[in-house]
Design a protein around this motif. Structure first.
Motif, PDB file in Angstrom:
ATOM      1  N   GLU A 120       1.290   7.875   9.507  1.00  0.00           N
ATOM      2  CA  GLU A 120       0.061   6.295  10.411  1.00  0.00           C
ATOM      3  C   GLU A 120       0.371   5.610   9.311  1.00  0.00           C
ATOM      4  O   GLU A 120       0.752   4.715   9.329  1.00  0.00           O
ATOM      5  N   HIS A 121       0.377   6.175   7.932  1.00  0.00           N
ATOM      6  CA  HIS A 121       0.705   5.125   7.080  1.00  0.00           C
ATOM      7  C   HIS A 121       1.898   3.887   6.147  1.00  0.00           C
ATOM      8  O   HIS A 121       0.725   3.001   6.210  1.00  0.00           O
ATOM      9  N   ALA A 122       2.201   4.626   7.331  1.00  0.00           N
ATOM     10  CA  ALA A 122       3.803   3.705   7.738  1.00  0.00           C
ATOM     11  C   ALA A 122       3.422   2.277   8.542  1.00  0.00           C
ATOM     12  O   ALA A 122       4.522   1.385   8.601  1.00  0.00           O
ATOM     13  N   LEU A 142      11.559  11.672  -0.405  1.00  0.00           N
ATOM     14  CA  LEU A 142      11.988  10.603   0.738  1.00  0.00           C
ATOM     15  C   LEU A 142      11.309   9.912   0.452  1.00  0.00           C
ATOM     16  O   LEU A 142      12.637   8.543   1.251  1.00  0.00           O
ATOM     17  N   HIS A 143      10.431   8.932  -0.214  1.00  0.00           N
ATOM     18  CA  HIS A 143      10.132   7.553  -0.308  1.00  0.00           C
ATOM     19  C   HIS A 143      10.946   7.114  -1.317  1.00  0.00           C
ATOM     20  O   HIS A 143      11.382   6.164  -0.159  1.00  0.00           O
ATOM     21  N   SER A 144      11.841   7.526  -2.273  1.00  0.00           N
ATOM     22  CA  SER A 144      12.596   7.109  -2.664  1.00  0.00           C
ATOM     23  C   SER A 144      14.146   6.751  -1.935  1.00  0.00           C
ATOM     24  O   SER A 144      14.349   5.525  -2.052  1.00  0.00           O
ATOM     25  N   LEU A 202       0.876  -1.508  -0.050  1.00  0.00           N
ATOM     26  CA  LEU A 202      -0.173  -0.187  -0.202  1.00  0.00           C
ATOM     27  C   LEU A 202       0.755   1.297  -0.169  1.00  0.00           C
ATOM     28  O   LEU A 202       0.529   2.383  -0.768  1.00  0.00           O
ATOM     29  N   HIS A 203       2.128   1.084   1.141  1.00  0.00           N
ATOM     30  CA  HIS A 203       2.971   2.013   1.426  1.00  0.00           C
ATOM     31  C   HIS A 203       3.380   3.016  -0.526  1.00  0.00           C
ATOM     32  O   HIS A 203       3.129   4.271  -0.982  1.00  0.00           O
ATOM     33  N   HIS A 204       4.070   1.635  -1.182  1.00  0.00           N
ATOM     34  CA  HIS A 204       4.557   1.893  -1.993  1.00  0.00           C
ATOM     35  C   HIS A 204       3.718   2.280  -3.266  1.00  0.00           C
ATOM     36  O   HIS A 204       3.395   3.354  -3.385  1.00  0.00           O
ATOM     37  N   PHE A 258      12.942   8.145   8.210  1.00  0.00           N
ATOM     38  CA  PHE A 258      12.205   7.023   9.348  1.00  0.00           C
ATOM     39  C   PHE A 258      10.981   7.523   8.701  1.00  0.00           C
ATOM     40  O   PHE A 258      10.537   9.197   9.321  1.00  0.00           O
ATOM     41  N   ASP A 259      10.707   7.027   8.104  1.00  0.00           N
ATOM     42  CA  ASP A 259       8.689   7.474   7.998  1.00  0.00           C
ATOM     43  C   ASP A 259       7.835   7.451   9.346  1.00  0.00           C
ATOM     44  O   ASP A 259       7.993   6.506   9.501  1.00  0.00           O
ATOM     45  N   ALA A 260       7.603   8.621   9.520  1.00  0.00           N
ATOM     46  CA  ALA A 260       6.573   8.751  10.917  1.00  0.00           C
ATOM     47  C   ALA A 260       5.032   9.006  10.582  1.00  0.00           C
ATOM     48  O   ALA A 260       4.351   9.016  10.744  1.00  0.00           O
ATOM     49  N   GLY A 268       4.803  13.100   9.347  1.00  0.00           N
ATOM     50  CA  GLY A 268       6.253  13.116   9.354  1.00  0.00           C
ATOM     51  C   GLY A 268       7.284  12.342   9.065  1.00  0.00           C
ATOM     52  O   GLY A 268       6.823  11.447   9.507  1.00  0.00           O
ATOM     53  N   TRP A 269       8.769  12.870   8.936  1.00  0.00           N
ATOM     54  CA  TRP A 269       9.826  12.496   8.855  1.00  0.00           C
ATOM     55  C   TRP A 269      10.672  12.803  10.900  1.00  0.00           C
ATOM     56  O   TRP A 269      10.985  14.085  10.735  1.00  0.00           O
ATOM     57  N   GLY A 270      11.499  11.363  10.910  1.00  0.00           N
ATOM     58  CA  GLY A 270      12.506  11.957  11.126  1.00  0.00           C
ATOM     59  C   GLY A 270      13.835  11.763  10.520  1.00  0.00           C
ATOM     60  O   GLY A 270      13.761  10.505   9.722  1.00  0.00           O
TER      61      GLY A 270
HETATM   62 MN    MN Z   1       5.061   7.133   3.907  1.00  0.00          MN
END
Ligand code: MN
Length: 202
Positions: free
Chosen positions: A165-167, A77-79, A27-29, A161-163, A126-128
């Motif tokens: 909720e979908h992650a 960021l996802h890449s 789902l994420h990708h 690091f993807d923070a 967001g992300w760390g």
């Molecule tokens: Mn994500």
């Protein structure tokens, strides 16, 4: 075919189990990341259309620029995120990257604590991020809001690091810190080192 394209994952959807389920990764990708790619391409076209108008409406352009920044940054960021993870990941870096972490954070454990807390404590989505900051010539941790807020200009993300909720939510529910703990076992330090080397010219 637009400017941006969804990259293939370097592993199967189920490859990061049990830390991240195949369902979440697919789902994420295939849905979330794909939507950012489409959003970036579509918005780029809409910006081009607005540019051709004799008098582009400023409010329209403002909205398009924000939408573009959101989607482009999501794609970027996802890449990086997919490449940062590996079924064979974990442990800790050595060599020049370990030395840089020691110099700029005081040690790996201190760095790990900061990035863990920055990721787990994002308010909303967001992300760390571990990033290279070229002006100060040092590593920093950034707590990114959405995909593009709270970021120093010119920094290069090295480990993200993807923070959102979908992650993790389908698997970890509301317990984001447990998901972040598991991410450390997947970190592909070779990839992080390659990004560090490219960013610093080391
Ligand atoms: Mn994500």
């Amino acid at each position: 075919m637009g400017t941006y394209a969804l990259p293939d994952l370097p592993y199967d959807y189920a490859a990061l189990e049990p830390a991240i389920t195949g369902q979440i990764l697919e789902l994420h990708h295939a849905k979330h990341h794909a939507a950012y790619v489409k959003g970036a391409n579509d918005t780029l076209e809409q910006i081009a259309e607005a540019r051709e108008k004799e008098q582009p409406a400023p409010a329209h352009l403002v909205g398009l620029e924000k939408t573009f920044a959101f989607n482009l940054s999501g794609h970027v960021l996802h890449s990086i995120f997919w490449q940062n993870l590996s079924p064979d990941g974990g442990d800790r870096p050595d060599g020049v990257l370990a030395e840089a972490i020691e110099k700029d954070f005081g040690g790996f454990e201190q760095f790990k604590r900061q990035l863990t807390t920055a990721t787990a404590s994002v308010q909303g989505s967001g992300w760390g991020v571990l990033a290279w900051e070229p002006l100060g010539q040092r590593l920093i941790v950034e707590q990114v809001y959405d995909h593009h807020g709270n970021v120093g200009q010119g920094t290069t993300p090295l480990l993200v690091f993807d923070a959102w909720e979908h992650a993790y939510y389908l698997q970890y529910k509301n317990v984001r810190p447990d998901y972040v703990t598991k991410l450390w076992d997947l970190v592909n330090w070779e990839d992080v080192l390659a990004r560090y080397t490219a960013a610093t010219g080391a």
